[in-house]
Scaffold this motif. Structure first.
Motif, mmCIF file in Angstrom:
data_model
loop_
_atom_site.group_PDB
_atom_site.id
_atom_site.type_symbol
_atom_site.label_atom_id
_atom_site.label_comp_id
_atom_site.label_asym_id
_atom_site.label_seq_id
_atom_site.Cartn_x
_atom_site.Cartn_y
_atom_site.Cartn_z
ATOM 1 N N VAL A 1 -55.808 65.064 -86.102
ATOM 2 C CA VAL A 1 -56.765 66.168 -86.164
ATOM 3 C C VAL A 1 -57.467 66.264 -84.817
ATOM 4 C CG1 VAL A 1 -58.749 67.142 -87.358
ATOM 5 C CG2 VAL A 1 -57.074 65.769 -88.632
ATOM 6 N N GLU A 2 -57.243 67.374 -84.117
ATOM 7 C CA GLU A 2 -57.842 67.599 -82.803
ATOM 8 C C GLU A 2 -58.154 69.088 -82.656
ATOM 9 O OE1 GLU A 2 -59.618 67.920 -79.740
ATOM 10 O OE2 GLU A 2 -59.085 65.819 -80.079
ATOM 11 N N PRO A 3 -59.439 69.453 -82.729
ATOM 12 C CA PRO A 3 -59.793 70.878 -82.690
ATOM 13 C C PRO A 3 -59.453 71.586 -81.383
ATOM 14 C CG PRO A 3 -61.612 69.544 -83.528
ATOM 15 C CD PRO A 3 -60.595 68.600 -82.977
ATOM 16 N N ALA A 4 -59.422 70.852 -80.252
ATOM 17 C CA ALA A 4 -59.173 71.478 -78.948
ATOM 18 C C ALA A 4 -57.677 71.735 -78.785
ATOM 19 C CB ALA A 4 -59.707 70.595 -77.835
ATOM 20 N N GLU A 5 -57.211 72.864 -79.303
ATOM 21 C CA GLU A 5 -55.779 73.151 -79.309
ATOM 22 C C GLU A 5 -55.190 73.249 -77.904
ATOM 23 O OE1 GLU A 5 -54.444 76.152 -82.091
ATOM 24 O OE2 GLU A 5 -56.313 75.973 -83.226
ATOM 25 N N ALA A 6 -55.996 73.629 -76.926
ATOM 26 C CA ALA A 6 -55.497 73.719 -75.551
ATOM 27 C C ALA A 6 -55.034 72.364 -75.029
ATOM 28 C CB ALA A 6 -56.593 74.285 -74.643
ATOM 29 N N ARG A 7 -55.521 71.273 -75.645
ATOM 30 C CA ARG A 7 -55.148 69.925 -75.203
ATOM 31 C C ARG A 7 -53.861 69.428 -75.842
ATOM 32 N NH1 ARG A 7 -57.994 65.917 -76.826
ATOM 33 N NH2 ARG A 7 -57.067 64.634 -75.194
ATOM 34 N N TRP A 8 -53.326 70.135 -76.805
ATOM 35 C CA TRP A 8 -52.196 69.602 -77.555
ATOM 36 C C TRP A 8 -50.975 69.257 -76.695
ATOM 37 C CZ3 TRP A 8 -52.007 72.782 -82.802
ATOM 38 C CH2 TRP A 8 -53.161 72.488 -83.539
#
Length: 308
Positions: free
Chosen positions: A34-41
């Protein structure tokens, strides 16, 4: 028919979360992250693949990593463990555990990778606090073999047994901590060292470079071979007793952090993340030093593996 993969959920995919995910993936698990910062995926996927490779695993195992901006109850239904690895802020962790209290089935352990906050303080207010424990990794988590399993004031000991068994199965060296105190075990020892390390700099006794060299090339050089208690037994405990009588009265015992440390932080001299700490950290130097550091850790891991 191939047995289904065991499943872990990891919340927070900074460096710690990425490397914890790599441990599970290299061990044949699947991971929901779970990682809200999708730009970091994309960067997260790259870090996880790299870390799996450093564990001698197949980087293709990263295909069993599912990244979510948020998670619903269904995403936790098949998990055997939920790992919290969000930033080190108590209020954030408490709020998250309150959410997980109702989202995660009651039999599933929920653990925190907090490095200083007690699980008693993080989860003591939730209904299912007996299934919560600290699971403390050390950066970089995939290369440092040890992990602390800390029993909180409300934790069911069977939860710690289950968490320790999972970590042991994933090739980790488990350190059981029987009482929930700030800093647990390893960080209490480490911060006693750090207090004195900064104190000698405050006093002008040595530079930061001298301190690093004294630890790395003198007594710290031996720690891979034996811990401090074994070392002193090999030397003779009577020597330690006499040295303690001579040295302890002059050691720093201040309850406050080092003035030098406080000044550097106030000046935003945090190390590589701001480009300067005790020394300058341009990007090329930082990359070179991180690579050297990880090579040394990998060599240490190989030595420990040879010992079995």
């Amino acid at each position: 028919m191939t047995a289904p993969r065991r499943h872990a959920v990891i919340i927070g995919m900074g460096l710690m979360g990425c490397d914890i995910a790599a441990i599970f993936l290299a061990g044949g698990w699947r991971v929901t992250a779970v990682e809200p910062a999708e730009a970091r995926w994309p960067d997260i996927q790259a870090r996880v693949r790299q870390s799996i490779g450093q564990l001698d695993g197949d980087p293709a195992e990263a295909a069993h990593l599912a990244l979510l901006a948020t998670a619903e109850a269904a995403d936790y239904a098949t998990a055997e463990m939920v790992v919290e690895a969000i930033p080190e802020k108590l209020a954030l962790k408490q709020a998250l555990f309150a959410q997980l209290d109702t989202l995660v089935p009651a039999a599933i352990p929920i653990v925190s990778n907090a490095s200083g906050y007690r699980i008693t303080d993080i989860a003591g207010h939730i209904a299912t606090r007996t299934r919560c424990a600290n699971l403390h990794f050390f950066l970089p988590a995939h290369l440092v073999p040890g992990v602390e399993v800390v029993q909180g004031e409300h934790t069911d000991p069977a939860i710690c047994d289950a968490v320790a068994a999972i970590m042991d199965g994933l090739g980790r060296k488990v350190i059981r901590v029987a009482r929930d105190v700030p800093g647990f075990l390893a960080n209490r020892i480490q911060h006693a060292l750090m207090r004195e390390a900064f104190s000698v700099i405050d006093q002008g006794l040595a530079t930061a470079e001298d301190v690093d060299n004294a630890v790395r090339y003198c007594f710290g050089f031996r720690y891979l071979a034996a811990g401090p208690i074994t070392q002193k037994e090999l030397a003779g405990l009577e020597t330690q007793l006499e040295a303690g009588r001579t040295i302890y009265p002059s050691l720093c015992n201040s309850p406050d952090p080092s003035p030098t440390l406080a000044r550097l932080v106030a000046e935003n001299r945090l190390g590589p993340k701001t480009g300067r700490g005790f020394r300058d950290w341009p990007a090329d130097v930082t990359a070179k030093e991180r690579a050297r550091y990880e090579r040394a850790l990998l060599a240490a891991v190989r030595i420990l593996k040879e010992e079995g």
